[in-house]
Enzyme design. Structure first.
Site, PDB file in Angstrom:
ATOM      1  N   GLY A 136       0.782  -1.223   0.000  1.00 55.30           N
ATOM      2  CA  GLY A 136       0.000   0.000   0.000  1.00 55.30           C
ATOM      3  C   GLY A 136       0.822   1.286   0.000  1.00 55.30           C
ATOM      4  CD  GLU A 137      -0.701   7.313  -0.643  1.00 55.97           C
ATOM      5  OE1 GLU A 137      -0.449   8.279  -1.389  1.00 55.97           O
ATOM      6  OE2 GLU A 137      -1.733   7.241   0.049  1.00 55.97           O
ATOM      7  CB  ALA A 138       2.641   6.290   2.838  1.00 53.90           C
TER       8      ALA A 138
END
Length: 317
Positions: A44-46
């Protein structure tokens, strides 16, 4: 078979704002996915080292407060400097296991001074090479209080068996022109990464698939109140207003006809697998191709600046 690709969606929580521990968790997840025959794994993002949830919980827009400055400093210290080799271990695992990786990181690049951070999506090939680092073009809402805006350098696609893969971060998946930049390079497997929650993934995943006649793999992280490490600066202040669940997942896959192959997965941490067949792309492109036979470049055309931006250009002798 070259037309088939087994994908793993890593819907996991970070060891929040602890890059060393989160890297170990990512590495263990890559190994597990490879053992199960995956050829591509998406995070996932970040995820590395985590999403800045505190901004909405501690008055993140308040000017010049110790809470915000100290949490930001902690975040920056745990961001990733790719130039320093901090992703080398993951790259080596990718090569050893012949598995490609899309990984959302907080990047602290030296070519922008080494103090600002960017939500970046890194693509590591099956040969263990970092092929692109896409810095999120426009941080969303309170993200702008801690993330810097990126540039177009990472708007790139990559060959993977018979697929052409590309990816975007979170809400930039709603931006039609960056999507078109990837479509125009032949993308037929779109990766969309998110900090978590099905309210983000449930509509746009199917929309992009139907618009592009491509596979779309959306991968989100998990985060609950119990996932905040006790040694986080100002953790008591964060927990005061934190809901029990901050990110419930929502990872999913849509096929080139826009229909679900894997519906959003809610509240479950782990690895989730699906095998994609590129032939389905060719079938759906028969009636619509947004940058091919169903486009008019003589009327409308996109221009993309992929120069990596830097404040200083040196002209040394």
């Amino acid at each position: 078979m070259e037309n088939l690709l087994k994908v793993a969606m890593a819907q996991i929580a970070p060891v929040w704002l602890n890059k060393a521990a989160t890297i170990k968790k990512i590495e263990a997840t890559v190994i597990e996915a490879a053992k199960n025959g995956s050829e591509l794994i998406v995070f996932g993002e970040a995820l590395l080292p985590g999403y800045p949830f505190w901004l909405a919980l501690t008055g993140g827009a308040q000017w010049n407060t110790n809470v915000n400055k100290e949490l930001h400093a902690h975040y920056v210290r745990n961001a990733i400097q790719i130039e320093g080799g901090e992703l080398d271990g993951i790259c080596q695992l990718a090569k050893k296991n012949s598995i490609a990786v899309y990984l959302g990181i907080m990047e602290r690049p030296q070519n922008r001074g080494g103090h600002s951070i960017y939500a970046s999506l890194v693509y590591i090939s099956q040969q263990g090479e970092i092929k692109s680092v896409h810095r999120k073009l426009q941080p969303t809402y309170d993200e702008r209080l801690t993330w810097a805006p990126g540039d177009g350098n990472g708007l790139q696609v990559h060959p993977l068996k018979q697929f052409t893969v590309g990816g975007l971060n979170c809400w930039e998946n709603w931006m039609p022109l960056p999507r078109a930049a990837l479509y125009g390079q032949g993308e037929n497997l779109h990766i969309a990464v998110w900090p978590g929650s099905d309210h983000n993934t449930k509509d746009i995943t199917r929309f992009i698939a139907r618009e592009s006649r491509s596979y779309v793999v959306s991968v989100s992280a998990m985060m609950s109140k119990d996932d905040f490490p006790k040694d986080t600066p100002h953790v008591e202040r964060i927990l005061e207003k934190a809901p029990q669940v901050l990110a419930n997942g929502g990872s999913c896959i849509a096929g080139p006809d826009g229909e679900w192959l894997v519906e959003p997965i809610i509240g479950k941490e782990g690895l989730f697998y699906h095998t994609l067949d590129v032939n389905r792309v060719y079938e759906e492109r028969q009636n619509f191709d947004p940058v091919g036979h169903y486009s008019r470049p003589d009327v409308t055309k996109l221009i993309v600046n992929r120069e990596r931006q830097s404040t200083v250009d040196f002209e040394d002798d």
